[in-house]
Design a protein around this motif. Structure first.
Motif, PDB file in Angstrom:
ATOM      1  N   UNK A 235      -0.503   2.032  -5.641  1.00 28.00           N
ATOM      2  CA  UNK A 235      -1.027   0.666  -5.566  1.00 28.00           C
ATOM      3  C   UNK A 235      -0.030  -0.319  -4.928  1.00 28.00           C
ATOM      4  N   UNK A 236      -0.567  -1.455  -4.478  1.00 28.20           N
ATOM      5  CA  UNK A 236       0.260  -2.443  -3.802  1.00 28.20           C
ATOM      6  C   UNK A 236       1.387  -2.979  -4.672  1.00 28.20           C
ATOM      7  N   UNK A 237       1.159  -3.050  -5.980  1.00 28.67           N
ATOM      8  CA  UNK A 237       2.160  -3.634  -6.886  1.00 28.67           C
ATOM      9  C   UNK A 237       3.461  -2.842  -6.910  1.00 28.67           C
ATOM     10  N   UNK A 238       3.406  -1.565  -6.562  1.00 25.95           N
ATOM     11  CA  UNK A 238       4.618  -0.740  -6.594  1.00 25.95           C
ATOM     12  C   UNK A 238       4.876  -0.097  -5.230  1.00 25.95           C
ATOM     13  N   UNK A 239       4.282  -0.640  -4.190  1.00 22.79           N
ATOM     14  CA  UNK A 239       4.414  -0.066  -2.854  1.00 22.79           C
ATOM     15  C   UNK A 239       5.887   0.044  -2.460  1.00 22.79           C
TER      16      UNK A 239
END
Length: 540
Positions: A235-239
């Motif tokens: 996901x983008x939050x942990x990219x």
């Protein structure tokens, strides 16, 4: 203009190397000030290399690092590193860091890629960096060491060949901060965030390397940027955040979009080769929907994933994925910088009063780095530089206030000009354009045409930077960061262009093999008058 902070030793960067050096200097009686913009990379250190098993030794650590470095390590630095790894565990035991041990009190290390023995010693939940930093902060507080956060040091002040201070920007207010000191310790880390897709936090963009270059220091191995093989693409939050390769050694699987295991033997593969294998799967159309490969750890014991690798599992869970229950989509992510400042084994540089330790210290690892050696390097050279500072700081010259302020005015003229300029470009979008350029052309696979294109585009960005204006407080820090990023990028592009072979983390598609005439040869970057020069030099 005024001097805002005066100290004996100014430490730039608040990671393990900087804190350890600061602590030893403070205990020797030095006034010490630590300045940092953000958290740096140390909180993400899962463990460190140390020869703790029967049969393992500093000599074997040295043999592994030399094999991994593929003939371009600095022999003296590599030797200091290897010998220092034997002292890490006793030092951390004294400090009270809870390491994972068996009932007999012996450490239980993991095995990283490229090592002859398991030697990745770690905290029982792999929160190793976090725990070490906690202990160091308490000890620094006991020594009354000053700590300043939210200030970006963007340049050094030199008087008659000796460092005498530094210039910083409060990133929230945009106000200039002038520091006066006897000594500066550069522990600013690497430059991972000069690329768009990186494991590192936003403050790791090569500032220390740019400052060192302007101060007249040589830099080495600037073409070698190691990509961590497995960084989250979603996901983008942990990219960009990583899952370590130690889980692959434990039985995890890598699969492409066709559910094919394209690598099955992790016994001898190094990180650089694994990153290229993953990259090729994606580029040749066998990538996952988000542009990665599948990293599957679901077959492993939950305790190994959730407890022993909590430093990676828990952020992923907060970000929206439980890797113990479903495969993650991963791609190589810009990680460790292997080049940096040329310094002596005691961490002293050619500039009086200027020292370097940690990831910014060039030549330790050579063309590739073994997992766990980054954490070990911070601990080993943080200890080394602390001893050096403790013995030398009191004898270093100190400039007058008038001289420091004169130098500060000269060094900050460009900020005054940008504030006076009307309707110029904002520096923020230029930084992002540079990151995308470096990701596209100075990434895992490089070519002559791509590097030439990067050089041309870099000139355009440099021209645009001269016309930037500052209309908001935070743009002052962005402009300082932009200029340092551009300078570091130029060193990387020039070094990668000169090395017409493939070795370790540097892969040229147009020169895909190692070349004999490059064996034992480093690329040196040197400031000559106002020109940047690149030269070959036999490894020291």
């Amino acid at each position: 203009m005024t001097i805002h902070h005066e100290t004996d030793v100014l430490v730039i960067g608040s990671g393990i190397a900087g804190m350890r050096g600061a602590l030893t200097a403070a205990r020797a009686g030095a006034r010490v000030c630590i300045v940092s913009l953000g958290t740096g990379g140390s909180p993400d250190i899962m463990g460190f290399s140390a020869p703790v098993l029967p049969g393992d030794s500093a000599d074997l650590v040295l043999a592994d690092i030399n094999a991994s470095g593929q003939g371009v390590n600095n022999p003296a630095l590599a030797r200091v590193f290897a010998q220092g790894t034997e002292e890490i565990v006793p030092d951390l035991d004294i400090m009270g860091v809870p390491l994972k041990k068996d009932v007999t009190g012996r450490c239980i290390p993991l095995q990283a890629l490229g090592t002859s023995y398991p030697r990745l010693v770690h905290h029982y939940r792999c929160m190793t960096g976090v725990e070490i930093l906690k202990k160091l902060r308490r000890q620094l507080s006991d020594q009354d060491v000053q700590s300043i956060r939210g200030v970006m040091i963007f340049d050094l002040l030199l008087d008659q060949g000796a460092v005498c201070g530094a210039l910083g920007i409060d990133v929230d207010s945009g106000e200039l901060q002038v520091f006066k000191c006897r000594a500066v310790l550069l522990t600013t880390g690497g430059s991972g965030r000069i690329h768009a897709f990186s494991t590192y936090p936003a403050d790791i963009t090569g500032d220390g390397m740019a400052m060192a270059y302007r101060a007249g220091l040589d830099l080495v191995d600037m073409e070698f940027l190691q990509f961590e093989p497995c960084g989250f693409v979603t996901p983008d939050a942990i990219r960009g955040s990583l899952v370590p390769t130690t889980l692959l050694k434990a039985g995890a699987e890598l699969r492409n979009a066709n559910q094919e295991q394209f690598v099955t033997d992790f016994s001898s593969i190094q990180k650089d080769e694994l990153s290229r294998r993953i990259h090729r799967e994606i580029q040749e159309g066998r990538g996952t929907p988000a542009g990665g490969v599948w990293y599957d750890v679901t077959m492993l014991p939950e305790s190994l994933v959730k407890e022993n690798h909590a430093i990676f599992y828990e952020p992923a869970l907060r970000g929206g994925i439980d890797i113990s229950k479903e495969p993650a989509q991963m791609a190589p992510s810009a990680h460790t910088f292997l080049g940096g400042v040329v310094a002596q084994p005691d961490c002293a540089t050619a500039v009086t009063g200027l020292f370097a330790a940690g990831e910014i210290l060039g030549g330790v690892h050579g063309a590739n780095r073994i997992g766990g050696d980054g954490g070990a390097s911070a601990l080993v050279f943080g200890k080394v530089v602390g001893s050096t500072l403790a013995s030398q700081y009191a004898d270093l010259p100190i400039a007058t206030d008038t001289r420091v302020l004169d130098l500060a005015r000269e060094g900050s003229d460009f900020l005054d000009a940008a504030r006076a300029r009307q309707n110029g470009e904002s520096p923020g979008p230029l930084r992002e354009a540079l990151r995308e350029l470096m990701q596209a052309q100075v990434g895992i696979i490089r070519t002559e045409s791509g590097l030439a294109q990067a050089a041309r585009k870099l000139e355009e960005l440099e021209a645009a930077a001269t016309q930037c204006s500052i209309s908001q407080a935070r743009e002052a820090g962005q402009l300082c960061s932009l200029w340092n990023m551009l300078l570091t990028a130029r060193m990387m592009i020039g070094s990668a262009s000169l090395r017409t072979e493939s070795r370790g983390a540097h892969f040229r598609e147009d020169f895909p093999d190692r070349a004999e005439d490059w064996q034992g040869v480093n690329v040196i970057v040197r400031k000559q008058d106002q020109d940047m020069q690149f030269a070959k030099r036999q490894s020291a």
